[in-house]
Design a protein around this motif. Structure first.
Motif, PDB file in Angstrom:
ATOM      1  N   GLN A   1       0.945  -1.124  -0.008  1.00  0.00           N
ATOM      2  CA  GLN A   1       0.040   0.148   0.000  1.00  0.00           C
ATOM      3  C   GLN A   1       0.734   1.115   0.055  1.00  0.00           C
ATOM      4  O   GLN A   1       0.500   2.395  -0.961  1.00  0.00           O
ATOM      5  CB  GLN A   1      -1.050   0.047   1.233  1.00  0.00           C
ATOM      6  N   TYR A   2       1.977   1.189   0.580  1.00  0.00           N
ATOM      7  CA  TYR A   2       2.742   2.483   0.874  1.00  0.00           C
ATOM      8  C   TYR A   2       3.587   2.546  -0.585  1.00  0.00           C
ATOM      9  O   TYR A   2       3.455   3.845  -0.975  1.00  0.00           O
ATOM     10  CB  TYR A   2       3.910   2.042   1.801  1.00  0.00           C
ATOM     11  N   VAL A   3       3.833   1.431  -1.152  1.00  0.00           N
ATOM     12  CA  VAL A   3       4.337   1.862  -2.577  1.00  0.00           C
ATOM     13  C   VAL A   3       3.491   2.271  -3.579  1.00  0.00           C
ATOM     14  O   VAL A   3       3.811   3.168  -4.456  1.00  0.00           O
ATOM     15  CB  VAL A   3       5.275   0.412  -3.078  1.00  0.00           C
ATOM     16  N   GLU A   4       2.234   1.501  -3.438  1.00  0.00           N
ATOM     17  CA  GLU A   4       1.122   2.022  -4.371  1.00  0.00           C
ATOM     18  C   GLU A   4       0.875   3.567  -4.320  1.00  0.00           C
ATOM     19  O   GLU A   4       0.798   4.246  -5.325  1.00  0.00           O
ATOM     20  CB  GLU A   4      -0.007   1.277  -4.090  1.00  0.00           C
ATOM     21  N   ASN A   5       0.947   4.082  -3.018  1.00  0.00           N
ATOM     22  CA  ASN A   5       0.593   5.376  -2.908  1.00  0.00           C
ATOM     23  C   ASN A   5       1.595   6.252  -3.435  1.00  0.00           C
ATOM     24  O   ASN A   5       1.436   7.433  -3.998  1.00  0.00           O
ATOM     25  CB  ASN A   5       0.283   5.807  -1.572  1.00  0.00           C
ATOM     26  N   LYS A   6       3.097   5.780  -3.230  1.00  0.00           N
ATOM     27  CA  LYS A   6       4.030   6.519  -3.842  1.00  0.00           C
ATOM     28  C   LYS A   6       4.060   6.581  -5.403  1.00  0.00           C
ATOM     29  O   LYS A   6       4.390   7.707  -5.733  1.00  0.00           O
ATOM     30  CB  LYS A   6       5.487   6.228  -3.360  1.00  0.00           C
ATOM     31  N   ILE A   7       3.729   5.542  -6.042  1.00  0.00           N
ATOM     32  CA  ILE A   7       3.765   5.524  -7.383  1.00  0.00           C
ATOM     33  C   ILE A   7       2.451   6.446  -8.005  1.00  0.00           C
ATOM     34  O   ILE A   7       2.762   7.192  -8.776  1.00  0.00           O
ATOM     35  CB  ILE A   7       3.369   4.219  -7.919  1.00  0.00           C
ATOM     36  N   LYS A   8       1.259   6.363  -7.205  1.00  0.00           N
ATOM     37  CA  LYS A   8       0.133   7.378  -7.638  1.00  0.00           C
ATOM     38  C   LYS A   8       0.650   8.682  -7.376  1.00  0.00           C
ATOM     39  O   LYS A   8       0.201   9.565  -8.345  1.00  0.00           O
ATOM     40  CB  LYS A   8      -1.112   6.820  -6.705  1.00  0.00           C
ATOM     41  N   SER A   9       1.360   9.021  -6.494  1.00  0.00           N
ATOM     42  CA  SER A   9       1.675  10.471  -6.211  1.00  0.00           C
ATOM     43  C   SER A   9       2.621  11.051  -7.298  1.00  0.00           C
ATOM     44  O   SER A   9       2.762  12.254  -7.522  1.00  0.00           O
ATOM     45  CB  SER A   9       2.368  10.532  -4.847  1.00  0.00           C
ATOM     46  N   LEU A  10       3.444  10.046  -8.019  1.00  0.00           N
ATOM     47  CA  LEU A  10       4.007  10.579  -9.254  1.00  0.00           C
ATOM     48  C   LEU A  10       3.214  10.558 -10.585  1.00  0.00           C
ATOM     49  O   LEU A  10       3.589  11.044 -11.443  1.00  0.00           O
ATOM     50  CB  LEU A  10       5.152   9.658  -9.400  1.00  0.00           C
ATOM     51  N   GLY A  11       1.780  10.192 -10.323  1.00  0.00           N
ATOM     52  CA  GLY A  11       1.021  10.208 -11.511  1.00  0.00           C
ATOM     53  C   GLY A  11       0.957   9.226 -12.479  1.00  0.00           C
ATOM     54  O   GLY A  11       0.523   9.126 -13.481  1.00  0.00           O
ATOM     55  N   TYR A  12       1.357   7.669 -11.884  1.00  0.00           N
ATOM     56  CA  TYR A  12       1.095   6.710 -12.686  1.00  0.00           C
ATOM     57  C   TYR A  12       0.036   5.880 -12.331  1.00  0.00           C
ATOM     58  O   TYR A  12      -0.205   5.626 -11.058  1.00  0.00           O
ATOM     59  CB  TYR A  12       2.687   6.065 -12.640  1.00  0.00           C
ATOM     60  N   ASN A  13      -0.493   5.127 -13.308  1.00  0.00           N
ATOM     61  CA  ASN A  13      -1.369   4.042 -13.124  1.00  0.00           C
ATOM     62  C   ASN A  13      -0.542   2.657 -13.188  1.00  0.00           C
ATOM     63  O   ASN A  13       0.503   2.812 -13.832  1.00  0.00           O
ATOM     64  CB  ASN A  13      -2.429   4.240 -14.226  1.00  0.00           C
ATOM     65  N   PHE A  14      -1.026   1.469 -12.687  1.00  0.00           N
ATOM     66  CA  PHE A  14      -0.138   0.566 -12.516  1.00  0.00           C
ATOM     67  C   PHE A  14      -1.217  -0.643 -12.572  1.00  0.00           C
ATOM     68  O   PHE A  14      -2.314  -0.523 -12.133  1.00  0.00           O
ATOM     69  CB  PHE A  14       0.689   0.359 -11.375  1.00  0.00           C
TER      70      PHE A  14
ATOM     71  N   THR B   1      13.709   8.847  -8.699  1.00  0.00           N
ATOM     72  CA  THR B   1      12.788   8.998  -7.586  1.00  0.00           C
ATOM     73  C   THR B   1      12.011   7.581  -7.181  1.00  0.00           C
ATOM     74  O   THR B   1      11.780   7.302  -5.814  1.00  0.00           O
ATOM     75  CB  THR B   1      11.606  10.098  -8.005  1.00  0.00           C
ATOM     76  N   LEU B   2      11.838   6.806  -7.985  1.00  0.00           N
ATOM     77  CA  LEU B   2      10.825   5.571  -7.729  1.00  0.00           C
ATOM     78  C   LEU B   2      11.934   4.610  -6.845  1.00  0.00           C
ATOM     79  O   LEU B   2      11.661   3.952  -6.084  1.00  0.00           O
ATOM     80  CB  LEU B   2      10.751   4.901  -8.854  1.00  0.00           C
ATOM     81  N   SER B   3      13.268   4.755  -7.217  1.00  0.00           N
ATOM     82  CA  SER B   3      14.187   3.987  -6.601  1.00  0.00           C
ATOM     83  C   SER B   3      14.448   4.487  -5.241  1.00  0.00           C
ATOM     84  O   SER B   3      14.974   3.487  -4.261  1.00  0.00           O
ATOM     85  CB  SER B   3      15.927   4.153  -7.254  1.00  0.00           C
ATOM     86  N   ARG B   4      14.187   5.437  -4.621  1.00  0.00           N
ATOM     87  CA  ARG B   4      14.298   5.898  -3.303  1.00  0.00           C
ATOM     88  C   ARG B   4      13.078   5.703  -2.459  1.00  0.00           C
ATOM     89  O   ARG B   4      12.879   5.818  -1.214  1.00  0.00           O
ATOM     90  CB  ARG B   4      14.567   7.498  -3.540  1.00  0.00           C
ATOM     91  N   ILE B   5      12.036   4.895  -3.135  1.00  0.00           N
ATOM     92  CA  ILE B   5      10.897   4.707  -2.330  1.00  0.00           C
ATOM     93  C   ILE B   5      11.138   3.361  -1.462  1.00  0.00           C
ATOM     94  O   ILE B   5      11.759   2.390  -2.003  1.00  0.00           O
ATOM     95  CB  ILE B   5       9.635   4.214  -3.189  1.00  0.00           C
ATOM     96  N   ASN B   6      10.810   3.394  -0.151  1.00  0.00           N
ATOM     97  CA  ASN B   6      11.113   2.302   0.789  1.00  0.00           C
ATOM     98  C   ASN B   6      10.238   1.212   0.536  1.00  0.00           C
ATOM     99  O   ASN B   6       9.168   1.349   0.190  1.00  0.00           O
ATOM    100  CB  ASN B   6      10.906   2.678   2.185  1.00  0.00           C
ATOM    101  N   GLY B   7      10.728  -0.112   0.556  1.00  0.00           N
ATOM    102  CA  GLY B   7      10.324  -1.390   0.203  1.00  0.00           C
ATOM    103  C   GLY B   7      10.282  -1.959  -1.110  1.00  0.00           C
ATOM    104  O   GLY B   7      10.247  -3.042  -1.450  1.00  0.00           O
TER     105      GLY B   7
END
Length: 756
Positions: free
Chosen positions: A180-193, A217-223
């Motif tokens: 869920q944490y990674v999902e929210n970070k991806i969404k905050s960058l404007g990407y669907n997945f 930026t993605l690589s700095r996301i925890n997890g």
């Protein structure tokens, strides 16, 4: 040659063969414990905790990952720092010296407290001495080599499609939080997945049209554990040449009920092969289809020995399932396309859902350019392993072709050092699959290699985690010093049944598929693992005729198997083949004292003869553990014992086909088959060994996961003497005298004999 008309013997397990393991011995310290040493370890944990301060402040419940780097001589399972990691759970592994641990602030505090306690245990102290370093997971580690290359070249603004894999914490609660944490970070960058799940351990996010500027930026996301591109699969280059004559088949050959699935570019409906196609499923639009490669592959499977003028006993044809999955890659033929890795996953799973109940053998001759890595199996390799476990099927795949780029220097023989350039490619690192290389069928004055030597384009092993790959080889062609393969090729069929020429591991692979299918077909009770073990066992025995020795195992694998299943599944008077299809349980080993040895091979007070052994098993697998992907290891010892001072001194007499230079675990893994699911042993007692009190077979299991209760295995042993030695009768009588229960291996050959 002695006639092969005697049955292989199956050794029936008995309760008396099970013995309990002894204790593991003393605790080992790798360094001296001093206060300075303890303070140094404590500081390492503190620095890791400080690295993640921002994440802990963001969400105190969010787990993070660090890694423990072990000393090279401390990587064995018995030295694993389990006591140290009571509050920092080990959740995976990277290379041989890396362990991934779950880190929380509270876990760090508790661990430091235990380290500094005056009452710390000896186990904890011993654990501390195994550590070389403790580190966080840095952002740059998460980007694959493919993405790093794209970032450096900056030739594009977007990456068309990427996959993001998260760490698996081994429990649902932590995994849901991280996802869920990674999902929210991806969404905050404007990407669907899209989130894709394949089995317990292979799952990832799929993102499309990702900006290069967002990768860091993605690589700095925890997890997040890994960010990579999706491999694009293509049909290997054909470059086929006409021989200007047509093939009409052989109408006198019987057709088996066994069905072989071929996942490729499709089999021509104009070809004679089409009459064997029992069903066809098309995933490629007609305008993008080019069935040339798939037709050639199918013809090598069905007509290989005939087209290559090789004498074959008990020939048969198989029914074919045609899966049209690979698009045309030749612009001169028509519209071209590639097949993305994620789309290929979906195709394979759909096909298996529909057909795997009746189709157990599958040929896949696709190509990639991704070299396998030493310390982790590829996603594609892990996917193939997952498919074989889930659907109980056997995949036979090619190891890839080297030299498809003009800048590549083709290999001659003996081989020159080409670095990693000629290493096998993904997905040939799949452990469950039978991976196939190529040897030369013909030679000429200016050919790069001689007959039966590895083809100049055939890639070498080892596979990931230093597993022996290719498993086996077959004929795929040769090349001249000028780059021509005229009169050095193998034959196949065009889409209209013209006999044409080609070279490549794509064409050696279906010949192994055919040989495997014959063995599987001839076993009265079809058994995929037993058929694989017989194929590899025969490859080793058969290859001794060609002078294929263990020093070249990374090029030949276990060798070249015979077409003749009677030679594989039957015995002659001067030899006997024994099969152990049994199970070893945790905390025990199997041990058979007074195992008979043929009396006719005891000459002048010495044991003589040849002994071949092949061990095969399907260990539990876990991609989270990288270099520790295989979760069990089985070893076999076959040798003599003598009573010395009231104690039995045992000495193994049949060594592994490859050995290691030192005692370290890393050397045993890299050079000694440790944790390998297929092992080969061989000894020629040409000089004889002195007669002792008796022979013994011992089978041991070591498990990396304490939850693994047992492991099934197949062990095949062949003992052979000179042509006049009555090995078979001596051994059968010896087994009876020792109370060892046996049964005959039932084959379709025996059934046909009874019918006659």
């Amino acid at each position: 040659m002695n006639e092969k008309n005697l049955p292989v013997k199956i050794i029936i397990p008995q309760e008396r063969d099970i013995a309990k393991n002894k204790g593991r011995g003393k605790i080992r310290y790798f360094r001296t414990i001093t206060q300075q040493f303890v303070d140094n370890i404590t500081d390492k944990f503190v620095r890791v905790s400080e690295f993640y301060n921002d994440i802990f402040n963001e969400n105190k419940y969010l787990p993070v990952v660090g890694k423990i780097i072990l000393l090279e001589d401390a990587i064995a399972k018995s030295h694993r720092p389990n006591d140290l990691c009571q509050d920092l759970n080990i959740i995976g592994a990277g290379d041989l010296q890396e362990l991934y641990i779950k880190i929380t602030r509270q876990g760090i505090r508790k661990t430091i407290g235990r380290i500094n306690s005056p009452k710390r245990s000896q186990k904890l102290e011993a654990n501390l001495t195994t550590i070389e370093d403790i580190l966080p997971i840095y952002a740059e580690e998460k980007l694959s080599s493919n993405l790093k290359r794209i970032l450096m070249q900056k030739e594009m603004a977007y990456v068309r499609k990427i996959k993001i894999k998260c760490f698996d914490f081994g429990n649902e609660y932590d995994n849901i939080i991280i996802r869920q944490y990674v999902e929210n970070k991806i969404k905050s960058l404007g990407y669907n997945f899209e989130y894709k799940i394949f089995g317990e351990h292979l799952n990832f996010f799929k993102l499309e049209n990702v900006k290069l500027s967002d990768l860091e930026t993605l690589s700095r996301i925890n997890g997040i554990k890994l960010i990579d591109i999706f491999t694009e699969y293509v049909v290997p280059s054909d470059n086929n040449k006409s021989r200007s004559n047509f093939f009409n088949g052989d109408e006198d050959v019987a057709v088996s009920d066994t069905i072989i699935g071929i996942i490729d570019s499709g089999i021509s409906e104009k070809s004679i092969l089409n009459k064997y196609v029992i069903d066809r499923k098309e995933f490629i639009a007609k305008s993008y289809q080019n069935r040339s490669h798939g037709t050639f592959v199918a013809s090598c499977l069905q007509y290989g020995s005939t087209l290559d003028n090789i004498l074959e006993a008990n020939k048969r044809y198989f029914k074919l399932l045609d899966i049209v999955a690979l698009p045309n890659s030749d612009p001169q033929y028509g519209l071209t396309d590639t097949l993305s890795q994620d789309d290929f996953y979906d195709i394979v799973e759909e096909v298996m859902d529909q057909y795997s109940g009746g189709v157990k053998i599958w040929n896949i001759s696709l190509g990639t350019s991704n070299i396998v890595e030493d310390d982790q199996v590829s996603d594609m390799g892990a996917f193939f392993d997952y498919i074989q476990d889930k659907y109980n099927v056997q995949l036979i795949i090619s190891c890839g072709n080297y030299g498809e780029c003009q800048k590549d220097v083709l290999r001659s023989w003996p081989p020159q050092n080409l670095g990693e350039n000629d290493r096998i490619t993904v997905p040939a690192d799949s452990l469950r699959s039978i991976s196939v290389g190529s040897i030369a069928l013909r030679e000429s004055e200016d050919s790069l290699v001689r007959k039966n030597e590895p083809s100049p384009f055939s890639r070498r092993g080892p596979g990931s985690n230093y597993i022996i790959k290719p498993d086996v080889v077959d004929y795929g062609g040769n090349i001249s010093v000028k780059g021509s393969y005229k009169n050095l090729d193998v034959a196949g069929l065009s889409i209209e049944d013209e006999i044409i020429s080609g070279i490549g591991t794509s064409y050696s692979t279906p010949k192994i598929t055919y040989k495997y299918a014959k063995i599987f077909d001839d076993l009265f009770q079809n058994n995929l693992l037993l058929a694989k073990a017989f194929l590899i066992h025969n490859a080793k025995i058969n290859s001794k005729k060609f002078g294929i020795e263990n020093g070249n195992i990374h090029y030949y694998g276990f060798g070249y198997p015979s077409y003749n299943t009677n030679e594989i599944l039957r015995c002659s008077d001067n030899e006997i083949t024994l099969v152990f299809n049994q199970t070893v349980t945790r905390g025990t080993h199997l041990e058979m004292f007074d195992f008979p040895f043929p009396k006719c091979l005891i000459k002048n007070g010495k044991y003589t003869g040849e002994i071949f052994m092949t061990l095969a098993y399907n260990p539990p697998l876990n991609q989270n553990y990288g270099s520790q992907y295989c979760r069990t290891n089985i070893d076999v010892s076959y040798g003599t014992y003598c009573d010395i001072g009231g104690k039995n001194k045992f000495e193994g007499r049949v060594p592994l086909e490859t050995g290691w230079a030192d005692k370290y675990e890393s050397s045993r893994v890299k050079k000694g088959f440790k944790w390998s699911p297929v092992k080969s042993y061989y000894r020629n007692l040409k000089n004889g060994i002195k007669v002792c009190d008796g022979w013994k077979i011992r089978i041991d299991m070591v498990e990396r996961d304490d939850l693994i209760p047992m492991q099934e295995f197949v062990l095949i042993v062949t003992i052979r003497g000179n042509k006049d030695d009555q090995v078979y009768n001596d051994m059968v009588l010896g087994l009876q005298n020792q109370g060892i229960i046996t049964a005959n291996l039932e084959t379709q050959y025996q059934t046909r004999e009874k019918v006659k």
